[in-house]
Enzyme design. Structure first.
Site, PDB file in Angstrom:
ATOM      1  N   ASP B 195       0.848  -1.212   0.000  1.00  0.00           N
ATOM      2  CA  ASP B 195       0.000   0.000   0.000  1.00  0.00           C
ATOM      3  C   ASP B 195       0.875   1.249   0.000  1.00  0.00           C
ATOM      4  O   ASP B 195       1.728   1.421   0.871  1.00  0.00           O
ATOM      5  CB  ASP B 195      -0.883  -0.032   1.255  1.00  0.00           C
ATOM      6  N   HIS B 368      -4.047   5.025   6.656  1.00  0.00           N
ATOM      7  CA  HIS B 368      -2.889   4.483   5.939  1.00  0.00           C
ATOM      8  C   HIS B 368      -1.590   4.873   6.637  1.00  0.00           C
ATOM      9  O   HIS B 368      -1.459   5.989   7.140  1.00  0.00           O
ATOM     10  CB  HIS B 368      -2.859   5.010   4.496  1.00  0.00           C
TER      11      HIS B 368
END
Lengths: 552, 552
Positions: B195, B368
């Site tokens: 990611d 994130h």
């Protein structure tokens, strides 16, 4: 306390960011503070610029004595040529740099001799402007030579801050003049028109100088070329970049028309200190090693035709981004420009550049003071009344809260909007009226001819496109002459569906004619409704349906 | 080291934020990781949703064994029903909450029985999926029950992180399982699909728990109602808000369909701990004092029909914003939504609310991990090859730099894009091909029938509108039957200009007919060019010119 009355009417800049224009009015004349423009929002499809509605001024054209400009940003001076095209402005007052920038603008519009341009010297005392006495106070901002305006008016003493921050270490050494503000506060300020842009943000805005320190830290680490994009008018930012270039053995190349223009003006007027040997032309870049190169450019907002965007898309005549380049985007996207700026960053990264931008590195600071700076101004001026200006409603409301915290009673805080008429009389400011003011759109060569209905149509067209049905009817016999045609654009057309729409139009016409309904308007209405219904049922979409019935 | 080869083909999520879909393929079958959708960008005029291009999968429909879902966000699961409408998917694997959310989605599309839904238990060991062995690793994210996927494949061991942050104090106690990641690292990871969303951002993302602490600090200070808008799927955020409501004597009202649905699913599956007495219905709000009220709602992105937007515009059936309300927008605008969110804030402020949002108060954290968290994952997994996924190019490039810093050789870092074919063989990942993959637009009821040309037309129409010229020509004699008509929409039309355009069309037709040019296409081209030139000269604008010549 003053014994007369003064009216303050904002024609722009309240409830929005941009097109600041404040009317200050008493029985003996008008002065305007600033004359800005705004950039179009998403819903202003195809519009180039947005101006205030000048109708109020047209009706009072003979009463206007002067425009006072607080600083040279577009949202404060960009509307001036458009205003002057319509209305005689006897005098334009501005500080030296602002005047330099404005002159170049007026020159482009052939208006250089249309008004007397008077230079403001903030160090000098008050000047007479008909029924007003004006003083100017130095304020630090992201362009040099910014001032606040103090106006003694029949209704009382009014202070308009212009845009400002309290930068205790400004690059040019000109601090926000807290001493003069305190002196005004001691004399007694009746109404403060205060910049609200950052009123929501807690604490203080960092000094412009911190960006120079970041440049000084970052740039020596880089072996490749360094490109810095910032606002063309941010002379302090340009000065700091150039200083670091000189310190680190880099030559500087200026790319982008507005940057070169502003740098020229600022150098000629002594606001930018750059030695000639430091500057290279774009075609000399190839002679330099990457580590000897700094490129200053426009395009920090991802504007489609700007230098940085063209470099990013490999469409610039002189500069192409290379592996090893470092690009510093030293600005914040104006709200609405985020995606464009991100696109530019992605393109630059694809070409091999490392991109530093304000989301991930401290390469930009705001030119506007945060809440604690506004509190300081409120404490120095101790105004009897406060009217927050410059900003969206949330920002104005935030300054109103700060004013309340400072002890100003709620009924002395005026949350006005564009077109509000605020009267200052006997030390009290209150809302006494509301004008219906809109915006004027500049689109292509036309000023003011794009109306809301055209924008609504563009929005509708942009969503589902258009479907045009053309039918021909004999004017003699009311019979259909040729089968209807269907044309679509921007609509996800499938051949069978268009044929079905055509048949529906044909069926509708036949039905209408069978009932002797030959009036064109009615026919078109029926085609519009029936074809629209069919398309919506089949596709869930609502393209604009334009039936055209021609009588032959 | 594995002796076979595996191909990895991203069909979405690279070079963009959204519609994540990764194909993992060997000679004995395919598994898909995630099946997301994206929301349209500005230039996707009128488009509702954007899906990956499924063509590659259509051609391999018989080889697909399963879809593995990492978590329940729309950009990872939202495309599943559309995929399953076209292609048989034998098995869908997901953790319990993700499965709960997906079931409700599949139910709406009548697809509940179309695949076997298999629950992932990350605490259990590896499972067999044809030629693959899969393990699942708990990862902390802004929705509970998120996992990474480790796949033993013929080409080597592959780890796809899904979305994650390293939250050491997650609200539900389920930390990113660093132990299991370290164990995988010790076994030897051949390819990391990591990611990249926050790879540009330095440092670490703060724990979700800090937002709860901010709620706990802010809410007791307020005498009025408190409204909190957040993503409907952010169960941790909702839990923390509800906990603070319980602690401060406020009842909670849930407003907004997707929020109520997600809260129901999460409560039923045990992911949300709320006592029934705490919840009130919207029509019971009037019975509570403001200080006893908390309203949780949707609309954190300023979506036009969402609860918060409707409340802001006083268009909600149950809740209207009142003086004294505090609204907390506990989310960040997705890039492109900034202006809408600002509009909502301004409206809320005008109705008397104080609005706290992420620009001015710490009421949101990202789901994130930032650069230092990515470095930690790289250090734990010590992958031989890295392929950054999830994000715009700038984000992928930033993760590539982090991988290089971690000592991974540049030729083991694959900067792929959608459609890249990446082969993992003998411990080396390399780009071996590039497919031409696009996007599929969902617009109204249609999937995939809006093409780029329609979007280009919509863009053109949106900028300057449309000008339609209708002319009728006798098919027998090639004479003009009736004078042409001109109709405009979305174009700043002035009557004299339209008349001038009409005359130009008439002149053009006469000129063509005089030269015996009766071919309709040519006639239309001449009308198009001449009228377009005239309009552009007069106005500086370029509306779409649509000439329609009808033969009768």
């Amino acid at each position: 306390m003053a014994s007369g009355s003064t009216r303050v009417v904002p024609l722009g800049g309240l409830g929005e960011v941009g097109k600041n224009l404040m009317v200050v009015e008493c029985d003996d004349g008008i002065v305007l503070i600033d004359s800005g423009l705004a950039f179009p929002r998403d819903e202003h499809l195809g519009v180039d610029l947005v101006l205030p509605d000048y109708e109020y001024l047209r009706e009072r054209r003979d009463e206007i004595r002067a425009v006072l400009l607080t600083h040279g940003h577009e949202d404060h001076v960009g509307g001036l040529p458009y205003l002057m095209r319509e209305i005689d402005i006897p005098e334009v007052w501005a500080t030296r740099l602002t005047l330099g920038l404005v002159k170049s603008k007026l020159d482009e519009h052939g208006l250089l001799r249309a008004a007397e341009l008077v230079e403001i010297d903030p160090e000098k005392g008050a000047v007479e402007l008909g029924p007003y006495r004006a003083e100017f106070i130095r304020m630090a901002h992201s362009i040099p030579d910014s001032v606040a305006v103090a106006l003694e008016t029949p209704g009382g003493l009014l202070v308009a801050t212009g845009d400002y921050k309290i930068d205790h270490t400004p690059v040019d050494g000109f601090r926000t003049d807290l001493g003069k503000l305190a002196e005004l506060g001691n004399r007694g300020v009746d109404l403060l028109l205060g910049d609200s842009t950052n009123a929501e943000r807690p604490g203080v805005t960092e000094s412009e100088r911190t960006v120079g320190e970041v440049f000084r830290h970052l740039i020596p680490q880089r072996d490749g070329r360094v490109l810095i994009a910032s606002f063309a008018s941010n002379v302090h930012r340009v000065q700091q970049a150039i200083d670091v270039a000189a310190e680190t053995g880099r030559k500087v190349c200026l790319v982008g028309r507005s940057l070169r223009k502003n740098v020229n003006i600022a150098r000629n007027l002594g606001y930018l200190d750059v030695s000639d040997e430091l500057i290279v032309k774009p075609d000399e870049l190839d002679l330099l090693r990457p580590a000897e190169t700094m490129i200053l450019c426009t395009g920090s907002q991802g504007e489609p035709m700007s230098a940085l965007t063209r470099m990013a898309y490999r469409d610039h005549p002189h500069v192409a981004i290379e592996e090893g380049d470092t690009v510093i985007i030293s600005a914040k996207p104006v709200p609405g420009n985020e995606l464009r700026v991100h696109d530019t960053i992605n393109r630059l990264a694809k070409s091999g550049a490392e991109v530093l931008h304000q989301e991930i590195a401290p390469v930009h600071v705001s030119g506007h003071g945060n809440a604690e700076e506004i509190r300081t101004i409120l404490a120095l001026l101790r105004p009897r009344n406060v009217m927050p200006v410059h900003g969206e409603f949330r920002m104005l409301a935030a300054q109103a809260r700060l004013a309340r915290d400072a002890g100003i009673p709620a009924d002395h805080i005026v949350l006005a909007e564009n077109g509000s008429v605020v009267e200052l009389r006997s030390g009290i400011a209150r809302l006494v009226g509301q004008l219906d003011v809109g915006s004027t759109f500049v689109d292509g060569l036309g000023v003011g001819d794009v109306q809301d209905v055209a924008l609504r149509d563009r929005r509708h067209l942009s969503e589902d496109g258009v479907l045009i049905v053309v039918a021909t009817i004999g004017s003699q016999n009311g019979r259909e002459i040729a089968p209807p045609e269907v044309i679509s654009r921007g609509f996800a057309e499938s051949e069978p569906l268009l044929e079905e729409a055509r048949l529906e139009a044909e069926r509708t016409i036949a039905e209408c004619l069978a009932q002797n309904m030959t009036e064109l308007k009615l026919l078109q209405e029926h085609i519009h409704d029936n074809v629209g219904r069919l398309v919506s049922e089949r596709t869930g979409r609502r393209p604009m349906i334009l039936p055209v019935v021609v009588e032959v």
